[in-house]
Every structure is written in structure tokens, then in C-alpha cells.
Scaffold this active site. Structure first.
Site, PDB file in Angstrom:
ATOM      1  N   ASN A   1       0.816  -1.235   0.000  1.00 52.08           N
ATOM      2  CA  ASN A   1       0.000   0.000   0.000  1.00 52.08           C
ATOM      3  C   ASN A   1       0.843   1.276   0.000  1.00 52.08           C
ATOM      4  OD1 ASN A   1       0.733  -0.414   2.698  1.00 52.08           O
ATOM      5  ND2 ASN A   1      -1.122   0.544   3.478  1.00 52.08           N
TER       6      ASN A   1
ATOM      7  N   LYS B   1      12.554  -7.836   1.287  1.00 49.47           N
ATOM      8  CA  LYS B   1      11.525  -8.535   0.520  1.00 49.47           C
ATOM      9  C   LYS B   1      10.313  -7.622   0.341  1.00 49.47           C
ATOM     10  CE  LYS B   1       7.791 -10.658   1.046  1.00 49.47           C
ATOM     11  NZ  LYS B   1       7.143 -10.411  -0.233  1.00 49.47           N
TER      12      LYS B   1
ATOM     13  N   GLY C   1       2.414  -4.748   7.675  1.00 51.09           N
ATOM     14  CA  GLY C   1       1.407  -5.528   6.952  1.00 51.09           C
ATOM     15  C   GLY C   1       0.264  -5.906   7.863  1.00 51.09           C
TER      16      GLY C   1
ATOM     17  N   GLY D   1       1.795 -10.428  10.946  1.00 50.79           N
ATOM     18  CA  GLY D   1       2.665  -9.838  11.974  1.00 50.79           C
ATOM     19  C   GLY D   1       2.765 -10.708  13.219  1.00 50.79           C
TER      20      GLY D   1
ATOM     21  N   GLU E   1       4.551  -3.094  12.376  1.00 53.04           N
ATOM     22  CA  GLU E   1       3.592  -1.997  12.189  1.00 53.04           C
ATOM     23  C   GLU E   1       2.431  -2.611  11.423  1.00 53.04           C
ATOM     24  OE1 GLU E   1       1.242   0.581  11.543  1.00 53.04           O
ATOM     25  OE2 GLU E   1       2.340   0.714   9.669  1.00 53.04           O
TER      26      GLU E   1
ATOM     27  N   CYS F   1      -3.184   1.997   6.467  1.00 53.19           N
ATOM     28  CA  CYS F   1      -3.393   1.554   7.846  1.00 53.19           C
ATOM     29  C   CYS F   1      -3.875   2.719   8.698  1.00 53.19           C
ATOM     30  CB  CYS F   1      -2.159   0.897   8.433  1.00 53.19           C
ATOM     31  SG  CYS F   1      -0.700   1.875   8.253  1.00 53.19           S
TER      32      CYS F   1
ATOM     33  N   GLU G   1     -10.609  -4.234  10.780  1.00 52.06           N
ATOM     34  CA  GLU G   1     -10.015  -3.463   9.684  1.00 52.06           C
ATOM     35  C   GLU G   1     -10.581  -3.947   8.353  1.00 52.06           C
ATOM     36  OE1 GLU G   1      -5.742  -3.952   8.812  1.00 52.06           O
ATOM     37  OE2 GLU G   1      -5.627  -1.763   8.799  1.00 52.06           O
TER      38      GLU G   1
HETATM   39  N1  LIG Z   1      -0.741  -1.968   8.066  1.00 50.92           N
HETATM   40  C1  LIG Z   1      -0.625  -1.850   6.769  1.00 50.92           C
HETATM   41  O1  LIG Z   1      -0.089  -0.874   6.261  1.00 50.92           O
HETATM   42  C2  LIG Z   1      -1.112  -2.940   5.911  1.00 50.92           C
HETATM   43  C3  LIG Z   1      -2.158  -3.748   6.298  1.00 50.92           C
HETATM   44  N2  LIG Z   1      -2.586  -4.724   5.485  1.00 50.92           N
HETATM   45  C4  LIG Z   1      -3.748  -5.541   5.899  1.00 50.92           C
HETATM   46  O2  LIG Z   1      -3.542  -6.874   5.526  1.00 50.92           O
HETATM   47  C5  LIG Z   1      -4.580  -7.346   4.671  1.00 50.92           C
HETATM   48  C6  LIG Z   1      -4.013  -8.349   3.685  1.00 50.92           C
HETATM   49  O3  LIG Z   1      -2.982  -7.764   2.921  1.00 50.92           O
HETATM   50  P1  LIG Z   1      -1.685  -8.588   2.560  1.00 50.92           P
HETATM   51  O4  LIG Z   1      -0.927  -7.889   1.516  1.00 50.92           O
HETATM   52  O5  LIG Z   1      -2.061 -10.004   2.271  1.00 50.92           O
HETATM   53  O6  LIG Z   1      -0.855  -8.485   3.929  1.00 50.92           O
HETATM   54  P2  LIG Z   1       0.330  -9.368   4.432  1.00 50.92           P
HETATM   55  O7  LIG Z   1       0.562  -9.083   5.846  1.00 50.92           O
HETATM   56  O8  LIG Z   1       0.122 -10.763   4.021  1.00 50.92           O
HETATM   57  O9  LIG Z   1       1.574  -8.819   3.550  1.00 50.92           O
HETATM   58  C7  LIG Z   1       2.520  -7.861   3.963  1.00 50.92           C
HETATM   59  C8  LIG Z   1       3.925  -8.345   3.609  1.00 50.92           C
HETATM   60  O10 LIG Z   1       4.223  -9.534   4.342  1.00 50.92           O
HETATM   61  C9  LIG Z   1       4.588 -10.578   3.444  1.00 50.92           C
HETATM   62  N3  LIG Z   1       4.194 -11.867   4.018  1.00 50.92           N
HETATM   63  C10 LIG Z   1       3.028 -12.536   3.856  1.00 50.92           C
HETATM   64  N4  LIG Z   1       3.042 -13.700   4.542  1.00 50.92           N
HETATM   65  C11 LIG Z   1       4.239 -13.779   5.162  1.00 50.92           C
HETATM   66  C12 LIG Z   1       4.866 -14.734   6.009  1.00 50.92           C
HETATM   67  N5  LIG Z   1       4.243 -15.870   6.359  1.00 50.92           N
HETATM   68  N6  LIG Z   1       6.115 -14.494   6.467  1.00 50.92           N
HETATM   69  C13 LIG Z   1       6.758 -13.368   6.131  1.00 50.92           C
HETATM   70  N7  LIG Z   1       6.224 -12.412   5.313  1.00 50.92           N
HETATM   71  C14 LIG Z   1       4.981 -12.594   4.846  1.00 50.92           C
HETATM   72  C15 LIG Z   1       3.871 -10.216   2.159  1.00 50.92           C
HETATM   73  O11 LIG Z   1       4.433 -10.876   1.051  1.00 50.92           O
HETATM   74  P3  LIG Z   1       3.601 -11.167  -0.303  1.00 50.92           P
HETATM   75  O12 LIG Z   1       2.385 -10.323  -0.287  1.00 50.92           O
HETATM   76  O13 LIG Z   1       4.542 -10.812  -1.383  1.00 50.92           O
HETATM   77  O14 LIG Z   1       3.291 -12.621  -0.279  1.00 50.92           O
HETATM   78  C16 LIG Z   1       4.080  -8.722   2.133  1.00 50.92           C
HETATM   79  O15 LIG Z   1       5.386  -8.408   1.711  1.00 50.92           O
HETATM   80  C17 LIG Z   1      -5.141  -6.077   4.066  1.00 50.92           C
HETATM   81  O16 LIG Z   1      -6.444  -6.254   3.618  1.00 50.92           O
HETATM   82  C18 LIG Z   1      -5.033  -5.140   5.235  1.00 50.92           C
HETATM   83  O17 LIG Z   1      -6.100  -5.336   6.109  1.00 50.92           O
HETATM   84  C19 LIG Z   1      -1.978  -4.962   4.286  1.00 50.92           C
HETATM   85  C20 LIG Z   1      -0.934  -4.205   3.853  1.00 50.92           C
HETATM   86  C21 LIG Z   1      -0.441  -3.108   4.629  1.00 50.92           C
HETATM   87  O1  LIG Z   2      -0.691   8.860   5.570  1.00 57.39           O
HETATM   88  C1  LIG Z   2      -0.164   8.345   6.514  1.00 57.39           C
HETATM   89  O2  LIG Z   2      -0.448   8.638   7.660  1.00 57.39           O
HETATM   90  C2  LIG Z   2       0.863   7.250   6.272  1.00 57.39           C
HETATM   91  C3  LIG Z   2       0.128   6.103   5.732  1.00 57.39           C
HETATM   92  C4  LIG Z   2       0.781   4.808   5.750  1.00 57.39           C
HETATM   93  O3  LIG Z   2       1.957   4.649   5.700  1.00 57.39           O
HETATM   94  C5  LIG Z   2      -0.105   3.668   5.818  1.00 57.39           C
HETATM   95  O4  LIG Z   2      -1.282   3.884   5.958  1.00 57.39           O
HETATM   96  O5  LIG Z   2       0.402   2.535   5.694  1.00 57.39           O
END
Ligand SMILES: NC(=O)C1=CN([C@@H]2O[C@H](COP(=O)(O)OP(=O)(O)OC[C@H]3O[C@@H](n4cnc5c(N)ncnc54)[C@H](OP(=O)(O)O)[C@@H]3O)[C@@H](O)[C@H]2O)C=CC1
Ligand SMILES: O=C(O)CCC(=O)C(=O)O
Length: 498
Positions: free
Chosen positions: A155, A178, A231, A236, A253, A287, A388
Site C-alpha cells: 500500500n 523482501k 502488513g 505480523g 507496524e 493503515c 479493519e
Molecule cells: N498496516 C498496513 O499498512 C497494511 C495492512 N494490510 C492488511 O492486511 C490485509 C491483507 O494484505 P496482505 O498484503 O495479504 O498483507 P500481508 O501481511 O500478508 O503482507 C505484507 C507483507 O508480508 C509478506 N508476508 C506474507 N506472509 C508472510 C509470512 N508468512 N512471512 C513473512 N512475510 C509474509 C507479504 O508478502 P507477499 O504479499 O509478497 O506474499 C508482504 O510483503 C489487508 O487487507 C489489510 O487489512 C496490508 C498491507 C499493509
Molecule cells: O498517511 C499516513 O499517515 C501514512 C500512511 C501509511 O503509511 C499507511 O497507511 O500505511
């Protein structure tokens, strides 16, 4: 596409100063058009092992480069990013879907972070203090940790990467990164920029591939001393458990369930603007996105009308087009998750007053689009008020007092960002004290973090660490206490001398 933005068809890993072809790849899809824009490697455990080996060797030398000299590379990275800002922004929109003006804002965050962390090369302050004994000097210094593993989401594919990699590198660590498989272009571009800026080989290595394979290999690698992850909460938590078993430092985070509170004395026009921008900007895929509005019942109807009016002005579509304000959803899984919450909200008895549908047909046929959506009369126990959604969906929760608003704000498992609209200075100060989130805004929406402040949250949002700000250095350094005895004799501390 009239302009040629990509000069290759398949991306490669970058390990130990070399571009390495992968045996297996997958398509990267532009969520606005459904087209494959490039192929990205699906790397293996062995690729990770190679990268960690290279990083380990490079880190020994890199740690000996004086920090102000390490920082010179970051100044150069900032300069090149600035030069390439428009190109980077367009690529970012292509891979992630966010509208171009937001993409430009995200790239700018990376530029700001480069200059900010480069400045840290001349600080990286430790502390000097008094020693207990005569002719003895005491200080604490920051030491690099070694090889760090970064796992970043789709994102904010460049901003979040800079929040993590720049402090890691300026502090003298080497990195294996990664990136999310959905958004590898920014990683490829940032790597090229580091090469042009003169970063020695092995200090930054990029290994593309799935979280389950590459991410997991990083988490489990014995030579990786820190994992920094952004993520989902599920991922996490799993990473934290594995790091816990190995006594590995981990910075997390994760999610948010952020709220804007609107009091009865607020500037409603301003509040509606803040809500619409932070709920529907980036299609709610932040997020920090606002997904709850806690509104004083005296102004609820007026606020609803203002929000509905502003939503009508939002053009949805391909973020590369100038007039578009809301782009697509990243992938089918994200879209399905949003759709499931619309059903949940309706079943729970919240009142849908705008949106609620996927957009299909005509200009939307090939991409993944969802209407900005507003529920009202939600209550705190509903799942749409607690979980979320990560999409353009916001729920209004009416309350009768300031105290109730604070309680509702704090009633979720997350604690990332919150905001309050009020003209009452006493409420402002009480709110910044009592809102249990890592970020608090007053008379602004819940998004828009600045890189020189700590980014992260309380409770289920994280594990006490912060990205960006000077605090990011705490993730990537160890504190070392140093005592220098210049008395010329063995002085024994911790002994009671009569
Ligand atoms: N807090 C934030 O900023 C974010 C929150 N999210 C939330 O997560 C939901 C799903 O999104 P998603 O992209 O699937 O999030 P993930 O947590 O799965 O992905 C985030 C990162 O972690 C990696 N990852 C996934 N599984 C593992 C694992 N077992 N071990 C180590 N690394 C891993 C992913 O790799 P890859 O995707 O390449 O497999 C990616 O690089 C969203 O709908 C949202 O609710 C998602 C993104 C950001
Ligand atoms: O706009 C912001 O506050 C930062 C947003 C961000 O990094 C996120 O939502 O993952």
C-alpha cells in the site's frame, strides 16, 4: 499507454552487486486495467541464503565507513529520487493504483526521508555521562546490529521501504529486503537509485518472492538479527512468534481502526473534508485510513449531508487520469474482503447511506473498483466498527458526549491514528492525552504522517517500535555502554568503599 515507462519485461533480484535472473516468475497486475505490466521473481530459500551471506560480508566493511560518509549515499539517493520523481510516481500508480497526486506525495515522503536520515549520519547521538570513579569516562553509543530483514507491504511500496531501509543503512547495517509481490516496481527503482548513488555491493539486497517462502526464510534465518515488518495483523503475529522463539528483535507496524471524532462545536465543513480525504483517499487502503466517524448526535445529520455531498464530487477510475480522486482496489482478495463487510454491516443493522457496490462495466470493466461507502447508526459492538476493512468504507457512530467519544475511540483492539474536530481548546488537550493511539490529529483527518515524527501505534497495531522519525534508529541499533578508565590502575566499581 502512450508513454513507455518500463524498459524490461522481467524483474530480477539484486544480490551482492549483481542482477540475478529467477527461475520462476509471476505477473504483476495493474489493478486499474487488469493488465500484466511486468513479471516478478518468485525466489527460493537458496536465493535468500545467498543474499544474507552477501549482506553479512558487506556489513563488516560498511559498519567501518564513518556515518557521515554513509550518509553521503543517502543525500545522493534523495537527489536522484527528486530528479526521477515524476517517473517514479507514474510507475507507483501503475502497480498500486493510487491516484497520481497521492503517488507524488508518497515519493516525496521517500525524498524527505532520504535527506532526514542523511542528516542523522552527522548525529546518531549517543550520551556522555559521569562515571562513578575518578579518572574514568562513561558514554553510550549506538552500534549497528548486523544484517536486517525488511518485509514491506503493497500500500506504500516506496515510502515504507524508505522509512525502514534508510535508517538501517545510515546506522551501518546491511539489508535484505523482501517487497510485496504486488508492487515490486518501486523496489526495483529504489535499488537502481542506490546503485547510481554509489552504495557498495551487498549493503542492500532485494529478493522478490512470496511472503510464505522468501519472507519466512528471512524471519527464520539465523544471521538476520532484526526483522522490520509492515502488513496485516495475522502475518505480523506469526512473524512475532517465530522471532520470539529465536530471541530475534522484531519491529511490527500493522493494522488500524482509526476514527475521526466530530464534536458539536466543530467546523463541520472542515470535518467532512477531513473525513472524506482520509476515508476514501488511497481507496481507504491505508493503515491510517479513517474507517469510523464518532459524531456528536447534535450534528450527526448535518455532517452526514456534507459527507454525502462531497462523495458525489469524487471521480473514481484509473489514477493516471487527472480528474480521478479514488483509484482501484489492489486485488480480488481485497475487493472480496470489502464486499463481505458490506454484507456484515447490513446484517448487523447499520444503515447504508452511500455506495456499497463494486463498480463494473464500461471504464470499470477491466479493473477492480468499489464505491465510496458510508454506513450510519453503527454501534461499537458491530464488526464494521471493530475490524479493519482496508477499503473505502466508513461507519458513523453517534455519541452523546466527549467522554463517550473517547471511550468509543479506544474501544478497538488497534491504536494507530485518531483525530478530533472541535473548537474547544480544553477538549483538544484532553483528547491528545486520552486518545489511545500512536498518532493524534486535531482538526485534520487521520492520514498524512510526516517522516520526521515517529510512525506507529499502541495495542494491536504494533509491538512498541516505531518507523520513521529519529525513533526508527532504535530498531536498527544496539545501545552500547562504554567505560574508559584513564587512572592507570585497576579501579574496582560496585564495591563499597568505606
Ligand atoms: N498496516 C498496513 O499498512 C497494511 C495492512 N494490510 C492488511 O492486511 C490485509 C491483507 O494484505 P496482505 O498484503 O495479504 O498483507 P500481508 O501481511 O500478508 O503482507 C505484507 C507483507 O508480508 C509478506 N508476508 C506474507 N506472509 C508472510 C509470512 N508468512 N512471512 C513473512 N512475510 C509474509 C507479504 O508478502 P507477499 O504479499 O509478497 O506474499 C508482504 O510483503 C489487508 O487487507 C489489510 O487489512 C496490508 C498491507 C499493509
Ligand atoms: O498517511 C499516513 O499517515 C501514512 C500512511 C501509511 O503509511 C499507511 O497507511 O500505511
Amino acid at each position: 499507454m502512450t508513454e513507455k515507462l518500463l524498459d524490461k519485461e522481467v524483474l530480477m533480484n539484486y544480490v551482492n552487486g549483481e542482477w540475478i535472473e529467477a527461475n520462476e516468475t509471476t505477473d504483476v497486475i495493474n489493478p486499474a486495467t487488469g493488465e500484466s505490466i511486468i513479471k516478478v521473481p518468485l525466489s527460493s530459500q537458496e536465493d535468500v541464503d545467498q543474499a544474507v551471506k552477501a549482506a553479512k560480508a558487506a556489513q563488516k566493511e560498511w559498519a567501518l565507513v564513518p556515518a557521515p560518509m554513509r550518509a553521503e549515499v543517502l543525500f545522493e539517493v534523495g537527489r536522484i529520487m527528486k530528479e526521477k520523481k515524476e517517473h517514479l510516481s507514474k510507475l507507483l500508480t501503475m502497480e498500486n493504483g493510487k491516484v497520481l497526486e497521492e503517488a507524488r506525495g508518497e515519493v516525496q515522503e521517500g525524498i524527505d526521508m532520504a535527506y532526514y536520515m542523511a542528516g542523522e549520519g552527522r548525529r546518531l547521538f549517543g550520551q556522555t555521562t559521569n562515571a562513578e570513579l575518578k579518572d574514568k569516562f562513561a558514554m553510550s553509543v549506538r552500534a549497528p546490529i548486523g544484517v536486517v530483514g525488511l518485509i514491506t507491504p503493497w500500500n506504500f511500496p516506496i515510502a515504507i521501504a524508505t522509512w525502514k531501509s534508510f535508517p538501517a543503512i545510515v546506522a551501518g547495517n546491511a539489508v535484505v529486503w523482501k517487497p510485496a509481490t504486488e508492487t515490486p516496481l518501486m523496489a526495483n527503482e529504489l535499488m537502481k537509485i542506490f546503485i547510481e548513488a554509489g552504495l557498495p555491493k551487498g549493503v542492500l539486497n532485494v529478493v522478490f518472492g512470496s511472503g510464505g517462502t522468501v519472507g519466512d526464510a528471512l524471519v527464520n534465518h539465523k544471521d538476520i538479527r532484526v526483522i522490520s515488518f509492515t502488513g496485516s495483523n495475522d502475518t505480523g503475529r506469526r512473524i512475532a512468534a517465530k522471532c520470539g522463539e529465536q530471541l530475534k528483535k522484531v519491529s511490527l507496524e500493522m493494522g488500524g481502526k482509526n476514527a475521526v471524532t466530530v464534536m458539536d462545536d466543530a467546523d463541520l465543513e472542515l470535518a467532512a473534508e477531513g473525513i472524506v480525504w482520509s476515508a476514501f483517499g488511497t481507496s481507504g487502503q491505508r493503515c491510517t485510513a479513517c474507517s469510523r466517524v464518532i459524531v456528536h448526535e447534535a450534528v450527526k445529520e448535518d455532517l452526514e449531508q456534507l459527507i454525502l455531498k462531497k462523495i458525489k464530487e469524487l471521480k473514481i477510475g484509473n489514477g493516471l487520469h487527472d480528474d480521478v480522486k479514488v483509484g482501484p482496489i489492489i486485488n480480488k482478495a481485497g475487493l472480496e474482503k470489502i464486499k463481505s463487510y458490506i454484507k456484515i454491516g447490513k446484517d448487523e443493522g447499520a444503515k447504508l447511506i452511500a455506495g456499497g457496490n463494486e463498480l463494473t462495466g464500461d471504464e470499470y470493466a477491466a479493473g477492480l473498483y468499489f464505491e465510496p461507502t458510508v454506513f450510519t447508526d453503527a454501534t461499537i459492538d458491530m464488526r464494521i466498527s471493530q475490524e479493519e476493512i482496508f477499503g473505502p468504507v466508513v461507519s458513523l457512530i453517534p455519541v452523546g458526549s466527549f467522554e463517550e467519544a473517547i471511550e468509543v475511540n479506544n474501544s478497538v483492539e488497534y491504536g494507530l491514528s485518531s483525530s478530533i474536530f472541535t473548537r474547544d481548546v480544553n477538549k483538544v488537550f484532553k483528547a491528545q492525552r486520552d486518545l489511545d493511539t500512536g498518532i493524534v490529529y486535531v482538526n485534520a483527518g487521520t492520514t498524512g504522517a510526516e517522516i520526521h515524527l515517529p510512525f506507529g501505534g499502541t495495542k494491536g497495531t504494533g509491538n512498541g517500535h516505531r518507523d520513521s522519525g529519529v525513533q526508527a534508529l532504535d530498531v536498527f541499533t544496539e545501545w552500547k555502554a562504554v567505560y574508559v578508565d584513564y587512572s592507570g590502575k585497576l579501579q574496582r566499581a560496585q564495591i563499597d568503599v568505606e
